[in-house]
Design an enzyme around this catalytic site. Structure first.
Site, mmCIF file in Angstrom:
data_model
loop_
_atom_site.group_PDB
_atom_site.id
_atom_site.type_symbol
_atom_site.label_atom_id
_atom_site.label_comp_id
_atom_site.label_asym_id
_atom_site.label_seq_id
_atom_site.Cartn_x
_atom_site.Cartn_y
_atom_site.Cartn_z
ATOM 1 N N ASP A 1 71.859 -4.039 86.841
ATOM 2 C CA ASP A 1 71.681 -5.486 86.681
ATOM 3 C C ASP A 1 70.635 -5.857 87.734
ATOM 4 O OD1 ASP A 1 72.991 -7.963 85.253
ATOM 5 O OD2 ASP A 1 72.806 -8.593 87.328
ATOM 6 N N LYS B 1 82.328 -6.243 85.585
ATOM 7 C CA LYS B 1 81.065 -6.465 86.295
ATOM 8 C C LYS B 1 81.287 -6.158 87.767
ATOM 9 C CE LYS B 1 76.777 -7.879 85.631
ATOM 10 N NZ LYS B 1 75.891 -7.777 84.457
HETATM 11 P P1 NDP Z 1 65.767 -7.310 87.936
HETATM 12 O O1 NDP Z 1 66.313 -7.119 89.268
HETATM 13 O O2 NDP Z 1 65.048 -6.184 87.283
HETATM 14 O O3 NDP Z 1 64.787 -8.576 87.901
HETATM 15 C C1 NDP Z 1 65.235 -9.841 88.270
HETATM 16 C C2 NDP Z 1 64.044 -10.793 88.253
HETATM 17 O O4 NDP Z 1 64.540 -12.117 88.441
HETATM 18 C C3 NDP Z 1 63.081 -10.544 89.390
HETATM 19 O O5 NDP Z 1 61.791 -10.936 88.991
HETATM 20 C C4 NDP Z 1 63.608 -11.454 90.496
HETATM 21 O O6 NDP Z 1 62.631 -11.828 91.461
HETATM 22 C C5 NDP Z 1 64.063 -12.639 89.704
HETATM 23 N N1 NDP Z 1 65.182 -13.300 90.414
HETATM 24 C C6 NDP Z 1 66.329 -12.732 90.825
HETATM 25 N N2 NDP Z 1 67.105 -13.625 91.469
HETATM 26 C C7 NDP Z 1 66.420 -14.763 91.459
HETATM 27 C C8 NDP Z 1 66.669 -16.058 91.958
HETATM 28 N N3 NDP Z 1 67.809 -16.347 92.625
HETATM 29 N N4 NDP Z 1 65.741 -17.018 91.744
HETATM 30 C C9 NDP Z 1 64.585 -16.729 91.076
HETATM 31 N N5 NDP Z 1 64.291 -15.517 90.577
HETATM 32 C C10 NDP Z 1 65.184 -14.565 90.763
HETATM 33 O O7 NDP Z 1 66.991 -7.794 87.018
HETATM 34 P P2 NDP Z 1 67.136 -7.748 85.446
HETATM 35 O O8 NDP Z 1 65.837 -7.997 84.794
HETATM 36 O O9 NDP Z 1 67.897 -6.543 85.103
HETATM 37 O O10 NDP Z 1 68.127 -8.978 85.183
HETATM 38 C C11 NDP Z 1 67.654 -10.309 84.980
HETATM 39 C C12 NDP Z 1 68.744 -11.135 84.310
HETATM 40 O O11 NDP Z 1 69.117 -10.521 83.057
HETATM 41 C C13 NDP Z 1 70.042 -11.269 85.102
HETATM 42 O O12 NDP Z 1 70.620 -12.516 84.822
HETATM 43 C C14 NDP Z 1 70.924 -10.169 84.497
HETATM 44 O O13 NDP Z 1 72.291 -10.421 84.692
HETATM 45 C C15 NDP Z 1 70.519 -10.287 83.034
HETATM 46 N N6 NDP Z 1 70.806 -9.109 82.215
HETATM 47 C C16 NDP Z 1 70.272 -7.893 82.522
HETATM 48 C C17 NDP Z 1 70.526 -6.794 81.718
HETATM 49 C C18 NDP Z 1 69.881 -5.480 81.954
HETATM 50 O O14 NDP Z 1 70.045 -4.599 81.094
HETATM 51 N N7 NDP Z 1 69.149 -5.269 83.025
HETATM 52 C C19 NDP Z 1 71.439 -6.903 80.567
HETATM 53 C C20 NDP Z 1 71.873 -8.244 80.278
HETATM 54 C C21 NDP Z 1 71.592 -9.295 81.103
HETATM 55 P P3 NDP Z 1 62.596 -11.125 92.905
HETATM 56 O O15 NDP Z 1 61.994 -9.782 92.649
HETATM 57 O O16 NDP Z 1 61.790 -12.016 93.730
HETATM 58 O O17 NDP Z 1 64.034 -11.036 93.345
#
Ligand code: NDP
Length: 461
Positions: free
Chosen positions: A181, A141
């Site tokens: 991510d 990672k």
């Molecule tokens: P994105 O950046 O596309 O979206 C993240 C979302 O979560 C946004 O809406 C963001 O809001 C919100 N967010 C981020 N940080 C915080 C925080 N500290 N508190 C509240 N809301 C928060 O990321 P992903 O959708 O790709 O990833 C989301 C989760 O899924 C993570 O945990 C990631 O590790 C996990 N994941 C992702 C994969 C992938 O293929 N993308 C695969 C497996 C797991 P804002 O826009 O305001 O920051």
């Protein structure tokens, strides 16, 4: 006779507990500030006691000691120039955790909260998740404390190029294959790939996944994590004679995972009533309009609060943690780590939640998981539920290797089958180790066993 057998089992269990606790104490002592990493280790170690009790011969091989120590941790300076001509400095990370079953594989996260502890917790989880997919991929990672929010396109590009200039020395299609991510989507992957190509002077599509379709990406990769999460939850419900259809769902976040979880859930007859970003959440009783969310978040990079301008009957509530006070049948935390604490878990139980599927990595605290399990809530842990993303990344690597592109339907079919298999593997392990239906234990053990066997076969390295 039975009493003797029972006593010997108790002794083995105690020996296993002592071993696991001793390794856990060592990592806490060695890196006391790495709280997220400790949390991820604790969750897995609690399950692994059962493995070491069943296989006392594993103790003494240094398996856990080696497992918690990354094969390599790389940190580096990322300097770049902002739109005002000012030099900015961020910190870059890549943790190459475990390559026992394949090249390191895991995403890159750009978010101000990224540090060694966060990168290590994510890399550690990734080892078991990747193993569970049944594919040949090790765990890694990376990321940076760079915040893409509010940055211009040019700034994101300059930062990303500087980041890859250093990272390119450490990755490669058979060595380490990053992906996206939080904060790293198709735009960032494009810039990363372009800079890697420039640094290396060759076109090596297998070095990154989540690429655009024009230069080696796979159909259905964008959808994979969200769709996969829903396929997993569907299996979890089916196993208890329940169905997704007609259920009310709350999804946190509004990024890649959330959007495609909402899309698939809605397609399967679910009503998704809420989603969020880091500022607040929206509640739309009649069901969220995904086209609006997608436009706001994917195209305009706007805030979720703007949803109510178009849908005045919906409500916007400041503060993202309140989303868990909404009554629902199924909760899908798809934003970030520790977004559900003990209190939020209790509220969800009071609100009648029947199932929780972790789309994000480690979104529930250890105490929250305890609350769900004690109250009979069906609980799908992140390393199983969100494994669809990395599984399709691995299919992307396979397509790159053979120079073919599969149809959306073909990749989606494979994803569906992989998620069913992950569920079955986790369920079987939970039964075999005496905790039927506990998918936390099942996923941890099923993921661990394959990696452990590979590590033992490869000698002390
Ligand atoms: P994105 O950046 O596309 O979206 C993240 C979302 O979560 C946004 O809406 C963001 O809001 C919100 N967010 C981020 N940080 C915080 C925080 N500290 N508190 C509240 N809301 C928060 O990321 P992903 O959708 O790709 O990833 C989301 C989760 O899924 C993570 O945990 C990631 O590790 C996990 N994941 C992702 C994969 C992938 O293929 N993308 C695969 C497996 C797991 P804002 O826009 O305001 O920051």
């Amino acid at each position: 006779m039975n009493t003797t057998l029972e006593m010997s089992k108790q002794t083995e269990l105690q020996t296993a507990k002592n071993y696991v606790e001793q390794v856990y104490r060592t990592i806490k002592k060695r890196d006391p500030h790495e709280v997220e990493f400790h949390q991820a280790v604790k969750e897995i170690f609690d399950s692994l006691v059962l493995v070491f009790a069943k296989h006392p011969e594993f103790i003494g091989k240094g398996l856990l000691e080696r497992l918690v120590e990354p094969e390599r941790v790389i940190t580096f300076r990322v300097s770049w120039v902002d739109d005002q001509g000012k030099t900015q400095v961020n910190r870059g990370f890549r943790v190459q955790f475990n390559s026992a079953i394949g090249p390191y594989k895991g995403g890159l996260r750009f978010h101000p909260s990224v540090n060694t502890s966060v990168t290590k917790f994510l890399g550690f989880e990734q080892i078991f998740k990747n193993s569970l997919t049944g594919q040949q991929i090790g765990g890694g990672k990376g990321g940076s404390d760079f915040d893409p929010k509010g940055k211009s396109d040019g700034e994101v590009m300059r930062f990303t190029q500087s980041f890859m200039t250093e990272l390119s020395k450490h990755i490669g299609s058979d060595v380490d294959v990053p992906a996206g991510d939080i904060g790293v989507g198709s735009r960032e992957i494009g810039y990363l790939f372009g800079q890697y190509k420039r640094m290396r002077g060759n076109f090596e599509p297998g070095v990154l996944t989540g690429k655009g379709l024009e230069y080696g990406g796979s159909l259905a990769r964008t959808q994979a994590t969200g769709y996969g999460a829903i396929y997993f939850v569907k299996e979890m419900l089916k196993n208890k004679g329940l169905s997704l259809e007609g259920q009310t769902v709350v999804v946190s976040g509004s990024g890649n995972v959330s959007i495609y979880a909402i899309e698939k859930a809605t397609e399967l007859g679910v009503k998704v009533v809420a989603c969020s970003d880091s500022d607040g959440y929206i509640y739309d009783e009649s069901g969220i309009n995904l086209d609006t969310v997608r436009r706001l978040k994917e195209i305009e990079r706007a805030r979720i609060s703007e949803y109510v301008i178009e849908h005045p009957t919906a409500q916007y509530i400041e503060g993202c943690s309140g989303i868990w006070t909404l009554p629902c049948d199924i909760a899908l935390p798809c934003a970030t780590q520790n977004e559900i604490n003990e209190e939020a878990a209790k509220r969800l139980v009071l609100g009648g939640v029947k199932a929780v599927g972790e789309g994000a990595n480690m979104p529930s605290s250890l105490e929250a998981i305890e609350v769900f399990l004690e109250n009979g809530v069906l609980f799908g842990p992140g390393k199983a539920v969100n494994a669809g993303g990395v599984a399709v990344s691995s299919l992307e690597m396979a397509q790159n290797q053979s120079g073919v592109s599969w149809s959306f339907e073909k990749v989606d079919r494979k994803l569906h089958k992989i998620m069913e298999d992950i569920f079955q593997r986790s369920l079987r392990a939970s039964e075999e180790y005496g905790h039927p239906g506990n998918l936390v234990i099942g996923a941890n053990i099923a993921g661990f066993n394959k990696v452990a066997k590979a590590m033992l076969a490869q000698g002390v390295i």
